[in-house]
Design a protein around this motif. Structure first.
Motif, PDB file in Angstrom:
ATOM      1  N   ASP A   1      -7.528  31.425 -19.033  1.00 46.31           N
ATOM      2  CA  ASP A   1      -7.183  32.039 -17.764  1.00 46.31           C
ATOM      3  C   ASP A   1      -7.440  31.044 -16.629  1.00 46.31           C
ATOM      4  O   ASP A   1      -8.432  30.309 -16.668  1.00 46.31           O
ATOM      5  CB  ASP A   1      -8.053  33.291 -17.583  1.00 46.31           C
ATOM      6  N   TRP A   2      -6.550  31.001 -15.642  1.00 39.98           N
ATOM      7  CA  TRP A   2      -6.760  30.095 -14.495  1.00 39.98           C
ATOM      8  C   TRP A   2      -8.034  30.448 -13.740  1.00 39.98           C
ATOM      9  O   TRP A   2      -8.545  29.661 -12.938  1.00 39.98           O
ATOM     10  CB  TRP A   2      -5.544  30.126 -13.561  1.00 39.98           C
ATOM     11  N   ASP A   3      -8.532  31.640 -13.975  1.00 40.51           N
ATOM     12  CA  ASP A   3      -9.773  32.096 -13.364  1.00 40.51           C
ATOM     13  C   ASP A   3     -11.004  31.296 -13.835  1.00 40.51           C
ATOM     14  O   ASP A   3     -12.061  31.371 -13.234  1.00 40.51           O
ATOM     15  CB  ASP A   3      -9.950  33.582 -13.742  1.00 40.51           C
ATOM     16  N   THR A   4     -10.850  30.540 -14.912  1.00 40.35           N
ATOM     17  CA  THR A   4     -11.988  29.781 -15.437  1.00 40.35           C
ATOM     18  C   THR A   4     -12.223  28.488 -14.656  1.00 40.35           C
ATOM     19  O   THR A   4     -13.261  27.847 -14.804  1.00 40.35           O
ATOM     20  CB  THR A   4     -11.763  29.395 -16.920  1.00 40.35           C
TER      21      THR A   4
ATOM     22  N   SER B   1     -12.264  26.162 -10.951  1.00 42.15           N
ATOM     23  CA  SER B   1     -12.350  26.128  -9.499  1.00 42.15           C
ATOM     24  C   SER B   1     -11.457  25.009  -9.004  1.00 42.15           C
ATOM     25  O   SER B   1     -11.209  24.032  -9.712  1.00 42.15           O
ATOM     26  CB  SER B   1     -13.785  25.862  -9.029  1.00 42.15           C
TER      27      SER B   1
END
Ligand SMILES: [Zn+2]
Length: 120
Positions: free
Chosen positions: A52-55, A57
């Motif tokens: 997930d791109w959420d992983t 920063s």
């Protein structure tokens, strides 16, 4: 076609690079120097984020065009979207499993001369 699995240290960020890696670059800009970055240039069509791109920063500096990504958990620099070629990623070669770095030609990039708004 050749394919490399890429990941950060903790394993939260995973991605795949397809195609042969025939050249690596170092860069003397202030960011790459501090990251000690050794990078493979990869077209976006040959790059797949499998986590997930959420992983990750996002870090931006200077002209704020390039997008430098790093793992939110372990802090490892994994890849960035290049300023000079927005359809390419620079990928941390040390994050690619099975890549024999010693067998690949390394070119030194003079990134510090490309910094137009600040020299540091
Ligand atoms: Zn991580």
């Amino acid at each position: 076609m050749l394919s490399y699995a890429g990941s950060c240290h903790c394993g939260a960020v995973t991605f795949t690079v397809t195609g042969d890696v025939t050249q690596l670059t170092t860069c003397n800009c202030s960011l790459c120097r501090k990251k000690n970055a050794l990078m493979a240039r990869v077209h976006e069509d040959n790059f797949t984020m499998t986590a997930d791109w959420d992983t990750v920063s996002l870090y931006q500096w200077n002209m704020k065009i390039a997008k430098h990504y790093f793992c939110k958990t372990c802090g490892i620099y994994t890849f960035h979207r290049k300023r000079s070629e927005p359809d390419h990623f620079g990928v941390n070669a040390q994050c690619l499993d099975g890549l024999d770095i010693a067998a690949v030609d390394v070119k030194a990039m003079d990134g510090i001369s490309m910094s137009v708004t600040q020299q540091d």
